[in-house]
Design a protein around this motif. Sequence first.
Motif, PDB file in Angstrom:
ATOM      1  N   UNK A 191      94.977  29.040   9.482  1.00 23.79           N
ATOM      2  CA  UNK A 191      95.277  27.961   8.551  1.00 23.79           C
ATOM      3  C   UNK A 191      95.986  26.834   9.266  1.00 23.79           C
ATOM      4  N   UNK A 192      96.732  26.049   8.450  1.00 26.70           N
ATOM      5  CA  UNK A 192      97.385  24.881   9.031  1.00 26.70           C
ATOM      6  C   UNK A 192      98.432  25.272  10.065  1.00 26.70           C
ATOM      7  N   UNK A 193      99.249  26.339   9.720  1.00 26.18           N
ATOM      8  CA  UNK A 193     100.314  26.734  10.633  1.00 26.18           C
ATOM      9  C   UNK A 193      99.754  27.210  11.984  1.00 26.18           C
ATOM     10  N   UNK A 194      98.724  28.053  11.921  1.00 31.45           N
ATOM     11  CA  UNK A 194      98.150  28.566  13.171  1.00 31.45           C
ATOM     12  C   UNK A 194      97.497  27.447  13.984  1.00 31.45           C
ATOM     13  N   UNK A 195      96.890  26.484  13.287  1.00 28.79           N
ATOM     14  CA  UNK A 195      96.259  25.385  14.019  1.00 28.79           C
ATOM     15  C   UNK A 195      97.299  24.495  14.684  1.00 28.79           C
ATOM     16  N   UNK A 196      98.410  24.214  13.933  1.00 34.83           N
ATOM     17  CA  UNK A 196      99.465  23.403  14.528  1.00 34.83           C
ATOM     18  C   UNK A 196     100.065  24.107  15.741  1.00 34.83           C
ATOM     19  N   UNK A 197     100.215  25.438  15.630  1.00 35.35           N
ATOM     20  CA  UNK A 197     100.741  26.192  16.770  1.00 35.35           C
ATOM     21  C   UNK A 197      99.776  26.148  17.958  1.00 35.35           C
ATOM     22  N   UNK A 198      98.481  26.263  17.653  1.00 30.35           N
ATOM     23  CA  UNK A 198      97.480  26.194  18.717  1.00 30.35           C
ATOM     24  C   UNK A 198      97.475  24.809  19.356  1.00 30.35           C
ATOM     25  N   UNK A 199      97.600  23.764  18.487  1.00 29.88           N
ATOM     26  CA  UNK A 199      97.638  22.395  19.011  1.00 29.88           C
ATOM     27  C   UNK A 199      98.848  22.192  19.904  1.00 29.88           C
ATOM     28  N   UNK A 200      99.995  22.710  19.463  1.00 26.71           N
ATOM     29  CA  UNK A 200     101.223  22.568  20.245  1.00 26.71           C
ATOM     30  C   UNK A 200     101.107  23.314  21.577  1.00 26.71           C
ATOM     31  N   UNK A 201     100.554  24.525  21.562  1.00 27.42           N
ATOM     32  CA  UNK A 201     100.407  25.311  22.791  1.00 27.42           C
ATOM     33  C   UNK A 201      99.417  24.656  23.753  1.00 27.42           C
ATOM     34  N   UNK A 202      98.261  24.212  23.191  1.00 28.71           N
ATOM     35  CA  UNK A 202      97.257  23.569  24.035  1.00 28.71           C
ATOM     36  C   UNK A 202      97.775  22.280  24.640  1.00 28.71           C
ATOM     37  N   UNK A 203      98.432  21.479  23.824  1.00 21.71           N
ATOM     38  CA  UNK A 203      98.978  20.225  24.337  1.00 21.71           C
ATOM     39  C   UNK A 203     100.041  20.461  25.393  1.00 21.71           C
ATOM     40  N   UNK A 204     100.900  21.468  25.165  1.00 22.68           N
ATOM     41  CA  UNK A 204     101.940  21.770  26.152  1.00 22.68           C
ATOM     42  C   UNK A 204     101.337  22.207  27.481  1.00 22.68           C
ATOM     43  N   UNK A 205     100.322  23.067  27.412  1.00 20.83           N
ATOM     44  CA  UNK A 205      99.701  23.521  28.660  1.00 20.83           C
ATOM     45  C   UNK A 205      99.050  22.353  29.407  1.00 20.83           C
ATOM     46  N   UNK A 206      98.335  21.517  28.660  1.00 21.40           N
ATOM     47  CA  UNK A 206      97.699  20.365  29.315  1.00 21.40           C
ATOM     48  C   UNK A 206      98.761  19.453  29.912  1.00 21.40           C
ATOM     49  N   UNK A 207      99.899  19.296  29.189  1.00 17.20           N
ATOM     50  CA  UNK A 207     100.977  18.464  29.705  1.00 17.20           C
ATOM     51  C   UNK A 207     101.539  19.038  31.001  1.00 17.20           C
ATOM     52  N   UNK A 208     101.662  20.369  31.092  1.00 12.27           N
ATOM     53  CA  UNK A 208     102.151  21.003  32.324  1.00 12.27           C
ATOM     54  C   UNK A 208     101.175  20.771  33.481  1.00 12.27           C
ATOM     55  N   UNK A 209      99.899  20.874  33.166  1.00 13.52           N
ATOM     56  CA  UNK A 209      98.898  20.607  34.209  1.00 13.52           C
ATOM     57  C   UNK A 209      98.994  19.165  34.686  1.00 13.52           C
ATOM     58  N   UNK A 210      99.212  18.263  33.720  1.00 18.36           N
ATOM     59  CA  UNK A 210      99.308  16.848  34.071  1.00 18.36           C
ATOM     60  C   UNK A 210     100.539  16.585  34.915  1.00 18.36           C
ATOM     61  N   UNK A 211     101.660  17.197  34.533  1.00 18.57           N
ATOM     62  CA  UNK A 211     102.902  17.003  35.289  1.00 18.57           C
ATOM     63  C   UNK A 211     102.725  17.464  36.736  1.00 18.57           C
ATOM     64  N   UNK A 212     101.969  18.539  36.946  1.00 22.94           N
ATOM     65  CA  UNK A 212     101.739  19.029  38.296  1.00 22.94           C
ATOM     66  C   UNK A 212     100.917  18.065  39.156  1.00 22.94           C
ATOM     67  N   UNK A 213     100.179  17.171  38.500  1.00 23.13           N
ATOM     68  CA  UNK A 213      99.326  16.242  39.260  1.00 23.13           C
ATOM     69  C   UNK A 213      99.774  14.790  39.154  1.00 23.13           C
ATOM     70  N   UNK A 214     100.890  14.553  38.518  1.00 24.55           N
ATOM     71  CA  UNK A 214     101.256  13.179  38.174  1.00 24.55           C
ATOM     72  C   UNK A 214     101.542  12.323  39.400  1.00 24.55           C
ATOM     73  N   UNK A 215     101.965  12.967  40.507  1.00 24.36           N
ATOM     74  CA  UNK A 215     102.242  12.199  41.724  1.00 24.36           C
ATOM     75  C   UNK A 215     100.984  11.940  42.545  1.00 24.36           C
TER      76      UNK A 215
END
Length: 725
Positions: A191-215
């Motif tokens: 439902x909405x809660x699980x999707x928001x959690x999935x969105x938050x987890x996916x976005x966080x992981x992508x953000x970590x990948x981005x931070x590793x390549x930002x330089x």
Amino acid sequence: MDSTGNPSARTSVSKTLPMDMSDTFWRWLPLTLLVFAIVYGLLLASLLPQSLSTVNGLTSPETTSSDLPRNLISLIWKAFIGGILAFALLFNLVVVFMLQRPGLAWLSVLMAGVIHSQLVLEGFGLWFIWPDWPQFDALLHISLPLCLIALCEFTPHFLSLSQRSGRIIHGISLAAFVHLLATPLDVPLIGQESFLALTLAGGTFILLVVVGQIRQHVYARYYGLAILAILTGAVLSSLRTLGWGPNISVAESALFLGAAAGSVILTTGAGRLLLEERRKRLSADLRVQREQQMRSRIEQDYDRLLKTHRVTGKPNRAILEETLDSIDIDQAPYTLCMVRLQRFNEIEQALGYRTAEELLKSYLRQLNGYLKRRAGARLVAINGYGLATVDTINHAFALYREDESEPTLELLHDIRDWLDDNFREGRFSFSWNPSLGVAHAPEHGQDAAGILSSAGVASLNTGQVLTVYDPAIAEWQYRQQILMLDVEDGLASNCMWLEYQPKVCIRDSKVSSVEALIRWRHPEFGYVAPDQWIPLAEQMGVIHPVTLWVIERACSEYRHLIARYGSNLSVAVNISAMDLTHASFEDEIIHIIARHGMKTENLILEITETAMMTDPEASRRMIHALGRKGFRIAMDDFGTGHSSLGTLASFDLDELKIDRSFLKDILAHPTRQRIFRAALELGEALDLDVVVEGVEDEAVVCWLQQFPGLYGQGYFWGRPEPACP
């Protein structure tokens, strides 16, 4: 960056599908998924109307269709944001088509999902765009997971990911797709809660990948800002949904605003990518243009090298033969002329090859211009020139013959006279010593190669400037060439041998020495007289091995000679001017006679007067060295050269051989007798043994007997014979 999909996924599909089907599938995957989501959502909205109530529950009561016009400022704000997203969507589509990068279409899917989510959540779509189609609001359950899928699938096309990171992101995308399918069906735990959690987890992981390549990756900075905006909106929306956040309009639209901001940022990055791609394409186009120009230059240079001579720039032999072969000699007989510049090598050695080549090019330009002026239409054009270069010494041109019976003699004589003049260029004025060889087609050859060969043979005649090809001369030259090629083989086989002619004391006819004379029976030409090949061997530089062979053979047969003529016998051999220039000649002779047990005084070295005068200083040094070793030195053919008395006295000689020409009609001409007596007195003054050559009749012998101590050689005492008859 990959433009057709994730590499691992593409590899797995291509294992079971043909390459073209696999590529088409991955190329159209974003559009396919978008169409599928719309159709799936509309189908569920039609079959399951209860899903509309869930969507209506998500919209804010403050933003119903009846209230929208009352909040004008909010309406303008939301319309402005929607307009920005629509522009970003259109711009992204332009980038996709201009860059031919279908993978970037995931960003278009993301923006389409965000726009739809805004229209549904703000009630603007039901109020203004689809008031009669409430089913479109039901697509919200589809558009939100679709945004997450598009974001995950867009990431590998915008950043360089490791295999592990790519698998995780594809896993998140697959989970979002499960939400897309299951959320409208009220599946437990989805439902909405699980999707928001999935969105938050996916976005966080992508953000970590981005931070590793930002330089290292400039586009990671754009991506980082976009993901940060989306995560911020997702967090604020999650807090409001859980009742932990403020109930204000910004919080209500936080996810939408974050996604919108992220989409705009990613679109800006895509725009920069477009500019860089255009810059790269422009640079590549410039490189391609330069490469094409370079290739064109190389092809032109290659074509020029194939058709022209490297030094003169004139058409080469291949083009000359091609031009001549294209002429129908039966309909248009022609005359081929070969100009041989006999002094080119001499001038090259004197002035250096650069200066000689520049002078040669200037000379050929003058000759080319003269031929065009003098011959006019009768001159055969050879690739635009009137002259072709066979090599740096030989150059050729051709003339059409108007009358086959009279082959343009007047024109050839004019060209001969031009060639005979000195060449003048700057401070230089000299003669190339040219010879002009002429051959007529078809009389002297049926093809270009044959005519060219005939003209080349004629140009070898150095006795005159103009020579017309004569088959007899060609046959003689061929014979000479074959003889020179076969000299070495003749020495190694039994084709060559020595014959010996005695030299006797005229008073008592006692043999004092013998002269070794080389003989040659060629397998093709039969017996070849020495004067038919030895002078040419001296010119070609192959005489020295012949001299050593004669000395070696004479020493090996010496024991047979002393058995025939007595023990106090000397053997005379002829040596050439080239032998005197060999620094090791003295040692070579000593090794030969030592090997056969002879003494140096048993060997007489006969040198012609002309050979001594070729290089008097070198000859004097070598003769002096040989004399010190005990060898006897004789001047052969005295009276045929141009030596002075002073020069003659400077050589360490032991014997003087008077040429046979002194005895011609000597009994009938007192003047000749006085000349002969003068020669004898010269030999006596220099303390030399004197030998008269060519004595053949008894009357001459009787006349010569009046001179005491005189030696003679000739047929009167014996013809040359082998050591073992």
